[in-house]
Structure formats: structure tokens, C-alpha cells
Write a protein that holds these residues in place. Structure first.
Motif, PDB file in Angstrom:
ATOM      1  N   LEU A  93     -59.245  29.389  22.574  1.00 33.15           N
ATOM      2  CA  LEU A  93     -59.048  30.610  23.352  1.00 33.15           C
ATOM      3  C   LEU A  93     -57.619  31.123  23.191  1.00 33.15           C
ATOM      4  O   LEU A  93     -57.384  32.323  23.024  1.00 33.15           O
ATOM      5  CB  LEU A  93     -59.387  30.358  24.822  1.00 33.15           C
ATOM      6  CG  LEU A  93     -59.395  31.556  25.752  1.00 33.15           C
ATOM      7  CD1 LEU A  93     -60.333  32.652  25.267  1.00 33.15           C
ATOM      8  CD2 LEU A  93     -59.785  31.105  27.169  1.00 33.15           C
ATOM      9  N   ALA A  94     -56.665  30.211  23.185  1.00 30.82           N
ATOM     10  CA  ALA A  94     -55.268  30.599  22.987  1.00 30.82           C
ATOM     11  C   ALA A  94     -55.066  31.238  21.614  1.00 30.82           C
ATOM     12  O   ALA A  94     -54.280  32.177  21.472  1.00 30.82           O
ATOM     13  CB  ALA A  94     -54.351  29.385  23.149  1.00 30.82           C
ATOM     14  N   ARG A  95     -55.788  30.746  20.634  1.00 29.68           N
ATOM     15  CA  ARG A  95     -55.668  31.327  19.288  1.00 29.68           C
ATOM     16  C   ARG A  95     -56.125  32.781  19.285  1.00 29.68           C
ATOM     17  O   ARG A  95     -55.500  33.640  18.650  1.00 29.68           O
ATOM     18  CB  ARG A  95     -56.471  30.512  18.283  1.00 29.68           C
ATOM     19  CG  ARG A  95     -56.317  31.025  16.873  1.00 29.68           C
ATOM     20  CD  ARG A  95     -56.945  30.122  15.869  1.00 29.68           C
ATOM     21  NE  ARG A  95     -56.783  30.669  14.524  1.00 29.68           N
ATOM     22  CZ  ARG A  95     -57.159  30.061  13.430  1.00 29.68           C
ATOM     23  NH1 ARG A  95     -57.702  28.875  13.491  1.00 29.68           N
ATOM     24  NH2 ARG A  95     -56.990  30.636  12.263  1.00 29.68           N
ATOM     25  N   TYR A 122     -56.048  34.810  21.855  1.00 25.95           N
ATOM     26  CA  TYR A 122     -54.992  35.558  22.546  1.00 25.95           C
ATOM     27  C   TYR A 122     -53.811  35.803  21.606  1.00 25.95           C
ATOM     28  O   TYR A 122     -53.250  36.900  21.569  1.00 25.95           O
ATOM     29  CB  TYR A 122     -54.507  34.812  23.781  1.00 25.95           C
ATOM     30  CG  TYR A 122     -55.495  34.725  24.920  1.00 25.95           C
ATOM     31  CD1 TYR A 122     -56.571  35.604  25.047  1.00 25.95           C
ATOM     32  CD2 TYR A 122     -55.348  33.750  25.897  1.00 25.95           C
ATOM     33  CE1 TYR A 122     -57.458  35.520  26.104  1.00 25.95           C
ATOM     34  CE2 TYR A 122     -56.238  33.653  26.966  1.00 25.95           C
ATOM     35  CZ  TYR A 122     -57.283  34.540  27.058  1.00 25.95           C
ATOM     36  OH  TYR A 122     -58.164  34.453  28.103  1.00 25.95           O
ATOM     37  N   ARG A 123     -53.432  34.770  20.869  1.00 23.55           N
ATOM     38  CA  ARG A 123     -52.294  34.887  19.952  1.00 23.55           C
ATOM     39  C   ARG A 123     -52.588  35.917  18.872  1.00 23.55           C
ATOM     40  O   ARG A 123     -51.762  36.770  18.581  1.00 23.55           O
ATOM     41  CB  ARG A 123     -51.990  33.515  19.345  1.00 23.55           C
ATOM     42  CG  ARG A 123     -50.752  33.475  18.500  1.00 23.55           C
ATOM     43  CD  ARG A 123     -50.362  32.057  18.107  1.00 23.55           C
ATOM     44  NE  ARG A 123     -51.432  31.261  17.571  1.00 23.55           N
ATOM     45  CZ  ARG A 123     -51.693  31.112  16.280  1.00 23.55           C
ATOM     46  NH1 ARG A 123     -50.959  31.706  15.377  1.00 23.55           N
ATOM     47  NH2 ARG A 123     -52.681  30.335  15.879  1.00 23.55           N
ATOM     48  N   GLU A 124     -53.779  35.855  18.282  1.00 23.33           N
ATOM     49  CA  GLU A 124     -54.138  36.802  17.224  1.00 23.33           C
ATOM     50  C   GLU A 124     -54.257  38.224  17.760  1.00 23.33           C
ATOM     51  O   GLU A 124     -54.092  39.186  17.008  1.00 23.33           O
ATOM     52  CB  GLU A 124     -55.441  36.370  16.550  1.00 23.33           C
ATOM     53  CG  GLU A 124     -55.271  35.127  15.700  1.00 23.33           C
ATOM     54  CD  GLU A 124     -56.550  34.653  15.033  1.00 23.33           C
ATOM     55  OE1 GLU A 124     -57.575  35.362  15.103  1.00 23.33           O
ATOM     56  OE2 GLU A 124     -56.507  33.560  14.442  1.00 23.33           O
ATOM     57  N   ASP A 125     -54.509  38.341  19.060  1.00 29.29           N
ATOM     58  CA  ASP A 125     -54.612  39.654  19.698  1.00 29.29           C
ATOM     59  C   ASP A 125     -53.259  40.126  20.237  1.00 29.29           C
ATOM     60  O   ASP A 125     -53.170  41.172  20.881  1.00 29.29           O
ATOM     61  CB  ASP A 125     -55.647  39.587  20.829  1.00 29.29           C
ATOM     62  CG  ASP A 125     -56.158  40.948  21.250  1.00 29.29           C
ATOM     63  OD1 ASP A 125     -56.190  41.873  20.413  1.00 29.29           O
ATOM     64  OD2 ASP A 125     -56.527  41.100  22.437  1.00 29.29           O
ATOM     65  N   GLY A 126     -52.199  39.353  19.987  1.00 27.91           N
ATOM     66  CA  GLY A 126     -50.865  39.717  20.447  1.00 27.91           C
ATOM     67  C   GLY A 126     -50.638  39.479  21.927  1.00 27.91           C
ATOM     68  O   GLY A 126     -49.661  39.966  22.491  1.00 27.91           O
TER      69      GLY A 126
END
Length: 188
Positions: free
Chosen positions: A54-56, A58-62
Motif C-alpha cells: 500500500l505504501a508503494r 502511495y509513493r508512486e502516486d506522490g
């Protein structure tokens, strides 16, 4: 609430994420996380995996501020299972370091990447190909902070590892050479 359903949700979410359908992936990862919390408990390695996924997204979505607490939770869980799950801890710590870098929290990114390298050295037994991304990422953080004197030995080490572990025509080897050359170009 069957754990097998969580696996299916997770697998479909991976495909959505690879297709850049981040909102769809997020929803499936959240459902898989809820199932895993019920099935395995909040401190399980299965929950840590879902949090990291899930964090990935979020990270890829900025959405770095949303990714950061999830990755800290993954690390907390990993510390409870430290002997059995070093690989997951390294991945989560590397992801957290990347989030710090994207948030311009360079001292935190530096500390996290250094810890990644320490864990890799301890678990993998010295210089190996798996260390190349962390060496490169830490050198980038040093470079951003104007610490080229600290970046250069890391990039030289990366080139040395790549020379020993990769073929001469491997793109990752070329990237290591390019990174060192780019540092020299910046220095004039």
C-alpha cells in the motif's frame, strides 16, 4: 475473510499498479490488508507485506506523507521478526529512505540508506549486486547535499561490484559507470 482471498486481491492489485491504475490497486491492497489483519494479527509479516504494498502505491502516486507512517509500521513489525525476515526489513527501509529523499528529508534518507547497506552487508556477506541500488541512492542523497566527497567512494564501489558481478554489456553496469561519470562531470 479468507487469507486466500487476500492473496488474490494482492495479485490483482499488483497488475493494476503495473498498469498505473493506482486507485484500483489501492482499494484492493486495502481490502487485502483488512483480511490479513483479521487472519494473522496486526503484527504479522503478512500485514507488513500488505502495508509495504500500500505504501508503494502511495509513493508512486506522490503521496509520500501517507506512505511514510506505513513504512515505519512495516519496520516496527520487522523488528519483532528480525531474525526471520531481514529481506522484508531491507526492502521497507529502502522504500522509507526513498520517501525521505522525495520529501527532501535528506539527513533521514542518508541514515536510512546507510542502515540498508549495513543490513545488506551483514545478511548478504559483503559486496554483491543486490547492494547496487542502495549504494547509488545514498550517493544521490550525498550529491544533493553537496557531499560529493562522500558520494564518489560509493559510486566507485558500485562500479567495482558491477565489474565483478555483471557482464560487460549489462545495463546495470552501464548505469553504474554513467553515475560515476556524471558525478565527475558535475565536479568539472
Amino acid at each position: 475473510d479468507n487469507p486466500a482471498v487476500a492473496i488474490g486481491l494482492n495479485n490483482l492489485a499488483v497488475i493494476y499498479r503495473e498498469q498505473h491504475r493506482l486507485k484500483d490497486a489501492e482499494l484492493l491492497y486495502e481490502r487485502a490488508l483488512a483480511i490479513r489483519k483479521k487472519s494473522f494479527g496486526v503484527d504479522s509479516s503478512e500485514v507488513a507485506g500488505s502495508l509495504n504494498d500500500l505504501a508503494r502505491v502511495y509513493r508512486e502516486d506522490g503521496r509520500f506523507e501517507e506512505a511514510e507512517p506505513l513504512l515505519k509500521a512495516v519496520l516496527s513489525i520487522g523488528e519483532k521478526h528480525s531474525a526471520s525476515d531481514q529481506k522484508s526489513t531491507i526492502i521497507a527501509l529502502n522504500n522509507l529512505a526513498t520517501v525521505y529523499k522525495e520529501e527532501s528529508k535528506y539527513p533521514e534518507a542518508e541514515a536510512a540508506y546507510k542502515r540498508v547497506l549495513q543490513l545488506q552487508e551483514r545478511t548478504l556477506g559483503g559486496d554483491c549486486q543486490e547492494m547496487l541500488p542502495a549504494l547509488t541512492n545514498l550517493s544521490v542523497v550525498y550529491n544533493i547535499q553537496g557531499k560529493d566527497v562522500d558520494a564518489e567512494p560509493l559510486l566507485k564501489r558500485a562500479v567495482n561490484i558491477a565489474e565483478k558481478s555483471l557482464s560487460a554489456d549489462d545495463p546495470q553496469y552501464a548505469t553504474c559507470l554513467n553515475n560515476l561519470g556524471e558525478l565527475y562531470r558535475q565536479q568539472g
